[in-house]
Design an enzyme around this catalytic site. Sequence first.
Site, PDB file in Angstrom:
ATOM      1  CB  SER A  16      -0.923   0.144   1.186  1.00  0.00           C
ATOM      2  OG  SER A  16      -0.255   0.269   2.431  1.00  0.00           O
ATOM      3  NE  ARG A  69      20.688 -13.310   6.710  1.00  0.00           N
ATOM      4  CZ  ARG A  69      19.431 -13.616   6.956  1.00  0.00           C
ATOM      5  NH1 ARG A  69      18.605 -12.864   6.372  1.00  0.00           N
ATOM      6  NH2 ARG A  69      18.903 -14.412   7.781  1.00  0.00           N
ATOM      7  CG  MET A  94       8.178  -8.458   5.452  1.00  0.00           C
ATOM      8  SD  MET A  94       8.385  -7.247   6.687  1.00  0.00           S
ATOM      9  CE  MET A  94       8.330  -8.028   8.354  1.00  0.00           C
ATOM     10  CG  LEU A  97      18.566  -7.546   1.657  1.00  0.00           C
ATOM     11  CD1 LEU A  97      18.561  -6.386   0.654  1.00  0.00           C
ATOM     12  CD2 LEU A  97      18.350  -8.759   1.078  1.00  0.00           C
ATOM     13  CG  HIS A 114      10.695   0.542  12.078  1.00  0.00           C
ATOM     14  ND1 HIS A 114      10.952  -0.693  12.025  1.00  0.00           N
ATOM     15  CD2 HIS A 114      10.537   0.767  13.392  1.00  0.00           C
ATOM     16  CE1 HIS A 114      10.747  -1.574  13.231  1.00  0.00           C
ATOM     17  NE2 HIS A 114      10.487  -0.332  14.094  1.00  0.00           N
ATOM     18  CD  GLU A 147      26.704  -2.619   8.801  1.00  0.00           C
ATOM     19  OE1 GLU A 147      25.917  -1.505   7.823  1.00  0.00           O
ATOM     20  OE2 GLU A 147      27.745  -2.250   9.458  1.00  0.00           O
ATOM     21  CG  ASP A 150      14.143  -2.214  12.561  1.00  0.00           C
ATOM     22  OD1 ASP A 150      13.985  -1.928  11.528  1.00  0.00           O
ATOM     23  OD2 ASP A 150      13.650  -3.010  13.630  1.00  0.00           O
ATOM     24  CD  GLU A 179       4.811   3.394   7.616  1.00  0.00           C
ATOM     25  OE1 GLU A 179       4.064   2.553   7.885  1.00  0.00           O
ATOM     26  OE2 GLU A 179       6.054   2.894   7.636  1.00  0.00           O
TER      27      GLU A 179
HETATM   28  C1  GAR Z   1       4.612  -0.452   6.283  1.00  0.00           C
HETATM   29  O1  GAR Z   1       3.925  -0.051   7.822  1.00  0.00           O
HETATM   30  C2  GAR Z   1       6.110  -0.508   7.099  1.00  0.00           C
HETATM   31  O2  GAR Z   1       6.680   0.454   7.818  1.00  0.00           O
HETATM   32  C3  GAR Z   1       6.175  -1.630   7.541  1.00  0.00           C
HETATM   33  O3  GAR Z   1       5.641  -2.608   6.607  1.00  0.00           O
HETATM   34  C4  GAR Z   1       4.437  -1.837   6.263  1.00  0.00           C
HETATM   35  C5  GAR Z   1       4.210  -2.047   4.839  1.00  0.00           C
HETATM   36  O4  GAR Z   1       2.810  -1.876   4.374  1.00  0.00           O
HETATM   37  N1  GAR Z   1       7.698  -2.249   7.325  1.00  0.00           N
HETATM   38  C6  GAR Z   1       8.203  -2.993   8.285  1.00  0.00           C
HETATM   39  O5  GAR Z   1       7.729  -3.517   9.143  1.00  0.00           O
HETATM   40  C7  GAR Z   1       9.702  -3.327   8.013  1.00  0.00           C
HETATM   41  N2  GAR Z   1      10.125  -4.080   9.131  1.00  0.00           N
HETATM   42  P1  GAR Z   1       2.391  -2.057   3.023  1.00  0.00           P
HETATM   43  O6  GAR Z   1       2.881  -3.280   2.534  1.00  0.00           O
HETATM   44  O7  GAR Z   1       1.030  -1.953   3.111  1.00  0.00           O
HETATM   45  O8  GAR Z   1       2.902  -0.975   1.759  1.00  0.00           O
END
Ligand code: GAR
Length: 195
Positions: A16, A69, A94, A97, A114, A147, A150, A179
């Site tokens: 999204s 990896r 997810m 890397l 994040h 690396e 977060d 976001e």
């Molecule tokens: C977002 O909230 C992003 O911050 C989070 O995944 C969501 C993606 O949403 N990222 C993480 O948690 C990374 N560890 P989307 O798939 O609807 O774009």
Amino acid sequence: MGIPKRVAIFVSGTGSLLEAMIPQKDELGIVLVLADRPCRGLEIARAAGIETELVKRTDFNPKRFDAERDVYTLRILQILIGCQIDLVAMAGFMTILHRVIFERGFKGRILNTHPALLPMFKGNHVVLDAILAGVKVTGCTVHVATEVRDEGPILAQKAVDVLPNDTVETLWERIKVVERVLYPKTILEYAATLK
Ligand code: GAR
């Protein structure tokens, strides 16, 4: 602004955030969407006429993924170099890397968003963690990825109130609403600083 950088968006899920960037895709310079699994994010990219790459983690032995990896990451690096990518923006990607990508060609050129106010709530399930911790305010953070998961210089943050009856779904969706505006804005500002 000068010539847009060539930007790759990395996705794993519903996409999204990517979807929200599509109307600005030329301004943002989005030329590639890469995923680690089949997902809606890839469908959004295809529908928008953006080149896609699927580098499935399951092509590697799941039990041995830690050991593989580096090979997985090198395959991604090859794709980025082949597409002459200048900047990567992870949007719900997810897979962690290998450090090679952060240390070599893409040092300082991988961004992440994040769903929490770093340095609070690192890792997976951070929206749940914020609710369980009883905080009244959480939010989102756009940062340069390194690396160390977060971590990395924080570029932008916005707070989101936690409401008394929030579930993970309701709170996360309000965070994503923020976001969807903050991430493209920050990507543009950061890209403009790159040589
Ligand atoms: C977002 O909230 C992003 O911050 C989070 O995944 C969501 C993606 O949403 N990222 C993480 O948690 C990374 N560890 P989307 O798939 O609807 O774009």
